[in-house]
Design a protein around this motif. Sequence first.
Motif, PDB file in Angstrom:
ATOM      1  N   LEU A  89      53.194  31.899  50.122  1.00 26.45           N
ATOM      2  CA  LEU A  89      53.478  30.507  49.786  1.00 26.45           C
ATOM      3  C   LEU A  89      54.987  30.367  49.650  1.00 26.45           C
ATOM      4  CD1 LEU A  89      50.790  30.022  46.981  1.00 26.45           C
ATOM      5  CD2 LEU A  89      50.581  29.344  49.383  1.00 26.45           C
ATOM      6  N   TYR A  90      55.528  29.294  50.212  1.00 27.63           N
ATOM      7  CA  TYR A  90      56.979  29.098  50.197  1.00 27.63           C
ATOM      8  C   TYR A  90      57.297  27.622  50.026  1.00 27.63           C
ATOM      9  CZ  TYR A  90      61.603  28.157  52.112  1.00 27.63           C
ATOM     10  OH  TYR A  90      62.871  27.684  52.289  1.00 27.63           O
ATOM     11  N   PHE A  91      58.356  27.337  49.270  1.00 31.29           N
ATOM     12  CA  PHE A  91      58.870  25.971  49.236  1.00 31.29           C
ATOM     13  C   PHE A  91      60.319  25.963  48.774  1.00 31.29           C
ATOM     14  CE2 PHE A  91      57.121  26.520  44.935  1.00 31.29           C
ATOM     15  CZ  PHE A  91      58.154  26.065  44.130  1.00 31.29           C
ATOM     16  N   THR A  92      61.042  24.930  49.209  1.00 33.19           N
ATOM     17  CA  THR A  92      62.342  24.601  48.653  1.00 33.19           C
ATOM     18  C   THR A  92      62.381  23.095  48.445  1.00 33.19           C
ATOM     19  OG1 THR A  92      64.744  24.768  48.944  1.00 33.19           O
ATOM     20  CG2 THR A  92      63.437  24.442  50.929  1.00 33.19           C
ATOM     21  N   LEU A  93      62.831  22.690  47.267  1.00 33.66           N
ATOM     22  CA  LEU A  93      62.935  21.281  46.886  1.00 33.66           C
ATOM     23  C   LEU A  93      64.387  20.987  46.544  1.00 33.66           C
ATOM     24  CD1 LEU A  93      59.934  21.209  44.364  1.00 33.66           C
ATOM     25  CD2 LEU A  93      59.851  20.567  46.783  1.00 33.66           C
ATOM     26  N   TYR A 129      60.511  35.664  44.947  1.00 31.54           N
ATOM     27  CA  TYR A 129      61.843  35.152  44.632  1.00 31.54           C
ATOM     28  C   TYR A 129      61.647  33.725  44.175  1.00 31.54           C
ATOM     29  CZ  TYR A 129      66.198  32.632  45.347  1.00 31.54           C
ATOM     30  OH  TYR A 129      67.281  31.818  45.160  1.00 31.54           O
ATOM     31  N   ALA A 130      62.167  33.389  42.996  1.00 30.38           N
ATOM     32  CA  ALA A 130      62.053  32.022  42.472  1.00 30.38           C
ATOM     33  C   ALA A 130      63.371  31.623  41.830  1.00 30.38           C
ATOM     34  CB  ALA A 130      60.916  31.919  41.460  1.00 30.38           C
ATOM     35  N   PRO A 193      80.352   5.487  37.484  1.00 31.37           N
ATOM     36  CA  PRO A 193      79.396   6.096  38.417  1.00 31.37           C
ATOM     37  C   PRO A 193      78.835   7.412  37.884  1.00 31.37           C
ATOM     38  CG  PRO A 193      81.624   6.372  39.223  1.00 31.37           C
ATOM     39  CD  PRO A 193      81.715   5.448  38.053  1.00 31.37           C
ATOM     40  N   ASP A 194      77.678   7.783  38.399  1.00 32.51           N
ATOM     41  CA  ASP A 194      77.003   9.011  37.964  1.00 32.51           C
ATOM     42  C   ASP A 194      76.340   9.642  39.177  1.00 32.51           C
ATOM     43  OD1 ASP A 194      75.990  10.981  36.304  1.00 32.51           O
ATOM     44  OD2 ASP A 194      74.222   9.812  35.729  1.00 32.51           O
ATOM     45  N   SER A 195      76.441  10.978  39.289  1.00 31.58           N
ATOM     46  CA  SER A 195      75.844  11.706  40.402  1.00 31.58           C
ATOM     47  C   SER A 195      75.150  12.950  39.866  1.00 31.58           C
ATOM     48  CB  SER A 195      76.924  12.093  41.420  1.00 31.58           C
ATOM     49  OG  SER A 195      76.363  12.774  42.515  1.00 31.58           O
ATOM     50  N   GLN A 196      73.883  13.151  40.234  1.00 35.62           N
ATOM     51  CA  GLN A 196      73.084  14.263  39.728  1.00 35.62           C
ATOM     52  C   GLN A 196      72.335  14.930  40.877  1.00 35.62           C
ATOM     53  OE1 GLN A 196      73.405  15.173  36.644  1.00 35.62           O
ATOM     54  NE2 GLN A 196      74.382  13.344  35.771  1.00 35.62           N
ATOM     55  N   ARG A 197      71.915  16.194  40.633  1.00 36.89           N
ATOM     56  CA  ARG A 197      71.179  16.922  41.651  1.00 36.89           C
ATOM     57  C   ARG A 197      70.222  17.917  40.992  1.00 36.89           C
ATOM     58  NH1 ARG A 197      72.428  21.957  41.472  1.00 36.89           N
ATOM     59  NH2 ARG A 197      74.421  22.663  40.650  1.00 36.89           N
ATOM     60  N   GLY A 198      69.282  18.423  41.773  1.00 39.03           N
ATOM     61  CA  GLY A 198      68.359  19.440  41.288  1.00 39.03           C
ATOM     62  C   GLY A 198      67.786  20.246  42.444  1.00 39.03           C
ATOM     63  N   ASN A 199      67.361  21.465  42.139  1.00 45.86           N
ATOM     64  CA  ASN A 199      66.818  22.355  43.163  1.00 45.86           C
ATOM     65  C   ASN A 199      65.764  23.265  42.549  1.00 45.86           C
ATOM     66  OD1 ASN A 199      67.342  25.498  44.151  1.00 45.86           O
ATOM     67  ND2 ASN A 199      67.005  24.105  45.843  1.00 45.86           N
ATOM     68  N   ALA A 200      64.687  23.509  43.297  1.00 43.66           N
ATOM     69  CA  ALA A 200      63.687  24.511  42.926  1.00 43.66           C
ATOM     70  C   ALA A 200      63.183  25.151  44.210  1.00 43.66           C
ATOM     71  CB  ALA A 200      62.530  23.876  42.153  1.00 43.66           C
ATOM     72  N   GLU A 201      63.058  26.479  44.200  1.00 39.88           N
ATOM     73  CA  GLU A 201      62.565  27.149  45.390  1.00 39.88           C
ATOM     74  C   GLU A 201      61.812  28.416  45.024  1.00 39.88           C
ATOM     75  OE1 GLU A 201      65.998  29.102  47.668  1.00 39.88           O
ATOM     76  OE2 GLU A 201      66.968  27.444  46.603  1.00 39.88           O
TER      77      GLU A 201
END
Length: 242
Positions: A89-93, A129-130, A193-201
């Motif tokens: 199972l694999y994903f990147t968000l 790997y997470a 202004p405001d800038s945000q980000r997120g990642n999960a893999e």
Amino acid sequence: MLRSSLVLLALAPVAGAQNLNVTDADRSLYAQAFGFDYEFNNGTSDSASTAATSGEWIDSVDADLYEWYGSHVGRGQAYQESQIDPDSLYFTLDVWADAYGNLFQSDALGRGDYEVTFTTTEKLRYIVYAHADTSYGYNTSSVRLSGAAGTEFQVDGSYGGWTTIVRTGWIDAGTYTLDGSAEAQAYAPSGSPDSQRGNAECDFKTYHAADYDLDGDVDDADKSQFKADYLAGDEEADFDGD
């Protein structure tokens, strides 16, 4: 534990593809942007999803908002690349949110989710790997594998944090859910202004339970490495998970 485990290793045939029987899957993306001032009050959103229990899914969503006179209000974006196979199972968000501060109030959001439930009828060896991380703010991200006995592994990168694991282990026969999510939220009053980000893999692969060195076969090298780790007291050799 040593004797029974080494007997298993000695009797095991070559390691073939391990079957993860996926019973339910939900892979989704969502984005939104809203803004208002004394003469403008509007919003937009975009979403995508699949319930497919096998195969690859790659998609993105984009909610990009402008006000009446062409000022950029806010933008939410989300991207997912994921795969469901019989042995992995694999994903990147990846998610982004930008609120441009051109109006009295604006906000934006990007979110991605991955949730797969599977069963296995035999004990399996795995490597994973997470990773999860976010920018500092009201942002969340996480990856978790859970089963009847509780959480097998988990990472969290919420509110500006980050966590990465590379782990090997065994899971017993049973039902499990692998879930991951990432969400970014941006808020902006006029002029700020405001800038945000997120990642999960996550990359989760399974092998024959006796394939100790995870090379795709079961042979003397697995027995030798297991025995060496066991005699060294390495927790990696905790075959029964106690």
